[in-house]
Design an enzyme around this catalytic site. Structure first.
Site, PDB file in Angstrom:
ATOM      1  N   GLU A  17     -39.967  30.412  25.955  1.00 42.89           N
ATOM      2  CA  GLU A  17     -39.888  30.049  27.368  1.00 42.89           C
ATOM      3  C   GLU A  17     -41.293  29.793  27.900  1.00 42.89           C
ATOM      4  O   GLU A  17     -42.176  30.588  27.627  1.00 42.89           O
ATOM      5  CB  GLU A  17     -39.232  31.169  28.181  1.00 42.89           C
ATOM      6  CG  GLU A  17     -38.989  30.721  29.607  1.00 42.89           C
ATOM      7  CD  GLU A  17     -38.262  31.771  30.460  1.00 42.89           C
ATOM      8  OE1 GLU A  17     -37.930  32.852  29.946  1.00 42.89           O
ATOM      9  OE2 GLU A  17     -38.035  31.486  31.637  1.00 42.89           O
ATOM     10  N   GLY A  48     -44.909  40.216  30.173  1.00 42.94           N
ATOM     11  CA  GLY A  48     -44.309  41.531  29.965  1.00 42.94           C
ATOM     12  C   GLY A  48     -43.323  41.566  28.809  1.00 42.94           C
ATOM     13  O   GLY A  48     -43.456  42.360  27.897  1.00 42.94           O
ATOM     14  N   ALA A  49     -42.352  40.665  28.850  1.00 39.36           N
ATOM     15  CA  ALA A  49     -41.307  40.674  27.831  1.00 39.36           C
ATOM     16  C   ALA A  49     -40.497  39.399  27.947  1.00 39.36           C
ATOM     17  O   ALA A  49     -40.665  38.640  28.896  1.00 39.36           O
ATOM     18  CB  ALA A  49     -40.395  41.883  28.040  1.00 39.36           C
ATOM     19  N   GLU A  83     -36.461  37.625  27.213  1.00 37.30           N
ATOM     20  CA  GLU A  83     -35.038  37.972  27.067  1.00 37.30           C
ATOM     21  C   GLU A  83     -34.293  37.162  26.006  1.00 37.30           C
ATOM     22  O   GLU A  83     -33.075  36.958  26.140  1.00 37.30           O
ATOM     23  CB  GLU A  83     -34.350  37.749  28.422  1.00 37.30           C
ATOM     24  CG  GLU A  83     -34.227  36.277  28.868  1.00 37.30           C
ATOM     25  CD  GLU A  83     -35.317  35.798  29.813  1.00 37.30           C
ATOM     26  OE1 GLU A  83     -36.411  36.379  29.790  1.00 37.30           O
ATOM     27  OE2 GLU A  83     -35.074  34.832  30.558  1.00 37.30           O
ATOM     28  N   ASN A  84     -34.938  36.716  24.928  1.00 37.46           N
ATOM     29  CA  ASN A  84     -34.249  35.955  23.874  1.00 37.46           C
ATOM     30  C   ASN A  84     -32.907  36.599  23.550  1.00 37.46           C
ATOM     31  O   ASN A  84     -32.807  37.818  23.439  1.00 37.46           O
ATOM     32  CB  ASN A  84     -35.092  35.947  22.600  1.00 37.46           C
ATOM     33  CG  ASN A  84     -36.548  35.707  22.888  1.00 37.46           C
ATOM     34  OD1 ASN A  84     -36.903  34.662  23.399  1.00 37.46           O
ATOM     35  ND2 ASN A  84     -37.384  36.692  22.601  1.00 37.46           N
ATOM     36  N   HIS A 124     -34.608  44.843  33.046  1.00 39.60           N
ATOM     37  CA  HIS A 124     -34.710  43.434  33.466  1.00 39.60           C
ATOM     38  C   HIS A 124     -34.309  42.492  32.326  1.00 39.60           C
ATOM     39  O   HIS A 124     -33.475  41.601  32.514  1.00 39.60           O
ATOM     40  CB  HIS A 124     -36.151  43.159  33.913  1.00 39.60           C
ATOM     41  CG  HIS A 124     -36.398  41.752  34.364  1.00 39.60           C
ATOM     42  ND1 HIS A 124     -36.411  41.380  35.682  1.00 39.60           N
ATOM     43  CD2 HIS A 124     -36.641  40.623  33.657  1.00 39.60           C
ATOM     44  CE1 HIS A 124     -36.639  40.082  35.776  1.00 39.60           C
ATOM     45  NE2 HIS A 124     -36.792  39.590  34.547  1.00 39.60           N
ATOM     46  N   GLU A 125     -34.889  42.700  31.161  1.00 40.48           N
ATOM     47  CA  GLU A 125     -34.595  41.788  30.046  1.00 40.48           C
ATOM     48  C   GLU A 125     -33.142  41.924  29.620  1.00 40.48           C
ATOM     49  O   GLU A 125     -32.482  40.932  29.310  1.00 40.48           O
ATOM     50  CB  GLU A 125     -35.531  42.046  28.857  1.00 40.48           C
ATOM     51  CG  GLU A 125     -37.022  41.977  29.180  1.00 40.48           C
ATOM     52  CD  GLU A 125     -37.454  40.759  29.965  1.00 40.48           C
ATOM     53  OE1 GLU A 125     -36.849  39.681  29.801  1.00 40.48           O
ATOM     54  OE2 GLU A 125     -38.402  40.875  30.773  1.00 40.48           O
ATOM     55  N   GLU A 174     -34.522  34.480  37.654  1.00 38.38           N
ATOM     56  CA  GLU A 174     -35.561  35.506  37.815  1.00 38.38           C
ATOM     57  C   GLU A 174     -35.394  36.314  39.096  1.00 38.38           C
ATOM     58  O   GLU A 174     -35.483  37.543  39.083  1.00 38.38           O
ATOM     59  CB  GLU A 174     -36.957  34.886  37.727  1.00 38.38           C
ATOM     60  CG  GLU A 174     -37.297  34.294  36.351  1.00 38.38           C
ATOM     61  CD  GLU A 174     -37.132  35.280  35.195  1.00 38.38           C
ATOM     62  OE1 GLU A 174     -36.998  36.484  35.437  1.00 38.38           O
ATOM     63  OE2 GLU A 174     -37.111  34.817  34.031  1.00 38.38           O
TER      64      GLU A 174
HETATM   65  N1  B3K Z   1     -38.389  35.070  31.211  1.00 38.63           N
HETATM   66  C1  B3K Z   1     -39.618  35.676  30.768  1.00 38.63           C
HETATM   67  C2  B3K Z   1     -40.840  35.017  31.273  1.00 38.63           C
HETATM   68  C3  B3K Z   1     -41.269  33.847  30.481  1.00 38.63           C
HETATM   69  C4  B3K Z   1     -42.606  33.359  30.946  1.00 38.63           C
HETATM   70  C5  B3K Z   1     -42.993  32.083  30.295  1.00 38.63           C
HETATM   71  N2  B3K Z   1     -44.305  31.639  30.658  1.00 38.63           N
HETATM   72  C6  B3K Z   1     -39.673  37.118  31.105  1.00 38.63           C
HETATM   73  C7  B3K Z   1     -38.812  37.570  32.211  1.00 38.63           C
HETATM   74  O1  B3K Z   1     -38.925  37.169  33.340  1.00 38.63           O
HETATM   75  O2  B3K Z   1     -37.946  38.345  31.955  1.00 38.63           O
HETATM   76 ZN    ZN Z   2     -37.033  37.683  33.988  1.00 39.35          ZN
END
Ligand code: B3K
Ligand code: ZN
Length: 869
Positions: free
Chosen positions: A128, A268-269, A271-272, A304-305, A327
């Site tokens: 992402e 931070g992390a 969410e794959n 969150h993830e 988000e």
């Molecule tokens: N969705 C990811 C963030 C990706 C950032 C890419 N530059 C983490 C999150 O918001 O959970």
């Molecule tokens: Zn997120």
């Protein structure tokens, strides 16, 4: 100066894809220097398909090897540094066809940490927003959702563990020490949710039953020496799974859910699907190495993830302008989860206050600066620059307002309808709003303005009490300053919780909906002049323009039944006094004293009530910011609180001890916070024995919260013991990367103090330190970002030396990691509100960066917007 015009992407240019994908098969032969990626993709005509349209795939920094279509070598294609365009498709592309591509990428050379890269010898991915195109040629856009089957092949000795999304289908031993694993994800997903991990990792695992009774395997993968630090993350994951079932009826949909920790990570992390990849900072914790804040952050990031599995993955975004759809909603969900974990009403208020502080410190300045954008932006140059506090935190406030307007049940109905309508789709913020509106049979048309307008609305309060008629008249007037491209703003739909505070305590809480530019309300049978408590629980993300007497503020500070507004009144009083360069008067000190001694209040609440507004929030209240003046006024104010309440601090320091085994629960953490605030206040007040107390606490602590707080107090106040303790800390934790980050950050954020070298000199020395690594984002953030963004008084020097350091750092980081550099580039966003000579010095530094001809698109966008060019 680079004269090429940067490319902009616009929301209204959205077109559905010409082609879309069915089944995707990926085959990786993992090698750090040259990883061979083979793809086999079923291509299907898409929603805007026209016969004869070429198939244009995105690809970056790839070595192209071969292309086949329907099993035959295909020669009709065109390669650019950004794309592979395939022409002369069978039957003009009208029927499904199969594309097979072989290409090569170089993970060990990839310092951007986007795409496939190597960290400490192991392989990781980050896709992402647009990293998948660095792995293979693809339709790398979120509205192309496909089913993936992935085979990973590697040398078993180097990569014993091979992970990807979904369920494990097979493991195979191969000749010459190689082996392979095949994974299949049953859910269609966009490429940004793809992940692979391979290397020497170990896991803790648990099997749980989900709501419907299905067994789920949960795993947390880390480097072997970190296994003992994974319990808290696992507990947080289990709590998140149960919470989402209970609150939203959402179950885990895979047989297995994995979290993997990596030390080199841009954020931070991530969410794959089924394979979340985390910065180690948000996984690893044990009492000796992690603070209470770390424990709380891990809980909320894990949640969150995990919550993204539904809000983001099952229902995803049509395009990146819709980012807040997933988000903002997922931040709201994690905030609600964390609030519920606090275990009490006052705990909820503490969580709310912390969230609002963050919003006001970071998002309000963004919304007033050159990067201001609506939560659903209309234009961007580099999408990575739009993972902002506006999209996330303001986005969450907007979602919270639906819940405030519709009630918790109405909000749940809206969520249920959203999933019923859109499961498996890539949708827009409008779709979310319509689900909320339709499920509750209400008109939310005006609410849409929250999605399309940047800037923090201002609500002016006018009040009048008519004693004879026993009426209270309230008028609210809303406005919003112009922002780039939006000179005139439409009125917002603003939900304001309010209550009239009277000695009889006879007025209920109400919800006012401010819809017009100006609206009035009359309250009858009010037998005395009330004190207005409005925007309770921070029901709307606005600036409240309400001139209140200090007496009314003191009343609220000592007795408002809304804990948020009670805290807010104290902040407002302190802010007014600091900005007027005043010290707290006897009444305010008395109110602080009462609050500290009130046995019914949570220690965590007291800690927040006695913590002064951040310097950056104070900046936002000024026409022309003099950072050194604000620093001195705030410090003097703090010094007065420290000195005047000296006996109270001493008493609290003793009362708030938490003997016995460490527990990160909210009550114990709150006690530690208040105890450590007391310690810092005792040092601030120059109590002779305070430094000895801090040193003793440093030496005897059985947990990182207390040890680090004691060290911080010594360093911040320039105590003679600081150096020995800093050296000891470094030796003691030299093998603990995350703790060494703390050691760096503490020194980089130290405010200027007499008789101690300037912080900039310290920071320059730290940058030369053997443990400093320019390639590791956590380390860079703990030194460079910490100094430039979290140390305002150290950074804003009249001679511009801080800004020169900033410019050098942005230029040095950009070729290594544009995302991390672009984040740092934002440190000068608000240069126009500063007084001279700061303002000119900042402009000069910005211009120096702008003059570099090889800036990344990421940094270029930030700098050019800051300069307004
Ligand atoms: N969705 C990811 C963030 C990706 C950032 C890419 N530059 C983490 C999150 O918001 O959970
Ligand atoms: Zn997120």
């Amino acid at each position: 100066m680079n004269t090429e015009l940067p490319k902009s992407f616009r929301r209204l240019d959205y077109l559905p894809p010409h082609y879309t994908f069915g089944q995707v098969e990926l085959d990786f032969a993992l090698d750090p220097a040259r990883t061979i990626v083979k793809s086999r993709i079923e291509v299907i005509p898409g929603a805007s398909f026209k016969a004869g349209t070429p198939l244009v795939l995105q690809g970056q920094e790839l070595e192209f090897v071969s292309l086949r279509i329907n099993g035959e070598a295909h020669r009709h294609f065109e390669l650019t540094p950004e794309s592979l365009s395939i022409h002369s498709l069978p039957n003009e592309g009208k029927d499904p066809f199969v594309v097979e591509i072989i290409c090569i990428c170089a993970p060990e050379k990839n310092t951007t940490l986007m795409g496939l890269y190597v960290s400490n010898g192991n392989f990781f991915t980050q896709c992402e927003a647009e990293g998948f195109r660095k792995i293979t040629y693809f339709l790398d856009r979120p509205d192309v959702m496909a089913r993936y089957r992935v085979t990973l092949t590697a040398r078993e000795a180097e990569c014993p563990v091979l992970l990807s999304n979904g369920n494990l289908l097979a493991i195979e031993k191969l000749p010459n020490g190689w082996h392979s694993a095949t994974w299949e994800d049953p859910f269609p997903k966009p490429s940004y949710l793809f992940a692979l991990v391979a290397g020497k990792l170990e896991c803790i695992e648990e099997t749980i039953s989900s709501g419907s009774g299905a067994k789920k395997l949960l795993q947390i993968w880390v480097e072997p020496h970190d296994l003992k630090k994974t319990r808290h993350a696992m507990d947080s994951l289990i709590a998140s799974i149960h919470w989402d079932e209970k609150r939203f009826g959402l179950e885990l949909d895979l047989e297995r859910f994995m979290i993997v920790a990596v030390g080199d990570f841009n954020m931070g992390a991530m969410e794959n699907k089924g394979l979340n990849i985390f910065n180690t900072k948000f996984v690893l914790a044990q009492p000796e190495t992690a603070t209470d804040a770390d424990f709380a952050n891990i809980e909320s990031v894990v949640a969150h993830e995990y919550f993204h599995n539904w809000t983001g993955n099952r229902v995803t975004c049509q395009d990146w302008f819709q980012l807040s759809l997933k988000e903002g909603l997922t931040v709201f969900r994690d905030q609600e989860f964390s609030a519920d974990q606090m275990g009490s009403e006052s705990g909820r208020a503490v969580k709310r206050i912390e969230d609002v502080r963050l919003l006001r410190q970071l998002q309000f300045p963004e919304d007033a600066g050159p990067m201001a954008h609506p939560i659903r932006p209309d234009e961007y140059q580099e999408i990575n620059n739009f993972y902002t506090v506006t999209v996330y935190e303001k986005g969450s406030e907007v979602v919270r307002m639906y819940q405030t307007l519709l009630g918790k049940e109405g909000f749940r109905k809206g969520m249920d309808l959203y999933f019923k309508r859109h499961d498996g789709q890539a949708v827009t913020c409008d779709d979310f709003l319509m689900a909320m509106a339709d499920a509750n049979a209400c008109d939310l048309t005006q609410f849409k303005n929250w999605y399309s307008q940047a800037g923090t609305p201002r609500v002016k309060v006018e009040e009048r009490y008519d004693a004879a008629a026993k009426q209270y008249h309230l008028t609210l007037i809303q406005s919003c300053a112009p922002s780039l491209g939006q000179a005139v703003k439409k009125s917002f739909h603003i939900p304001l919780k309010m209550r009239l505070l009277t000695t009889a305590n006879d007025q209920p809480e109400k919800l006012l909906e401010l819809i017009e530019e100006k609206q009035s309300w009359t309250f009858e049978n009010i037998s005395e002049r009330p004190v207005l408590s409005i925007n309770r629980d921070f029901s709307a993300p606005i600036h409240l323009d309400f001139k209140q007497s200090e007496t009314d503020l003191l009343t609220q500070f000592s007795s408002d039944d809304d804990a948020f507004n009670r805290w807010e009144a104290g902040q407002k009083l302190a802010m007014q006094m600091i900005l007027e360069n005043r010290l707290p008067d006897a009444q305010f000190i008395g109110a602080y004293r009462n609050l500290l001694q009130d046995q019914t209040l949570d220690p965590a609440f007291k800690d927040l009530a006695l913590t002064l507004p951040a310097e950056t929030y104070l900046y936002e209240q000024c026409e022309s910011v003099d950072p050194q003046q604000i620093y001195s006024a705030r410090r003097a104010f703090r010094h007065a609180i420290a000195s005047e309440l000296n006996p109270e601090w001493m008493q609290l320091y003793r009362q708030m001890q938490t003997p016995g085994a460490f527990s990160p629960d909210a009550i114990s953490a709150g006690k530690r916070a208040l105890k450590n605030l007391s310690l810092s206040m005792l040092l601030e007040a120059d109590i002779p024995e305070a430094a000895l107390m801090a040193e003793a606490q440093y030496q005897n602590a059985n947990n990182m919260t207390d040890r680090y707080a004691a060290l911080g107090a010594l360093v911040v106040h320039g105590a003679p013991q600081a150096k020995v303790c800093l050296d000891d800390f470094y030796q003691r934790f030299s093998d603990e990367a995350l703790v060494i980050d703390k050691w760096f950050a503490l020194q980089s954020t130290r405010p200027p103090i007499a008789n101690v070298e300037a912080t900039l000199n310290t920071v320059e020395r730290l940058r030369e330190h053997e443990a400093f690594k320019m390639n590791n984002p956590n380390r860079v953030r703990s030194v460079i970002h910490a100094f430039c963004m979290n140390n305002p008084s150290g950074f804003h020097q009249k001679d511009g030396s801080g800004y020169a350091f900033w410019a050098d750092s942005v230029l040095a980081l950009d070729p290594i990691n544009p995302q991390v550099a672009a984040r740092l580039a934002r440190a000068l966003d608000r240069w126009r509100v500063f007084a001279q000579p700061y303002q000119n010095q900042m402009r000069a530094a910005l211009e120096r960066v702008a003059a570099c001809s090889s800036l990344s698109a990421d940094v270029r966008e930030v700098i050019s917007k800051a300069l307004g060019s």
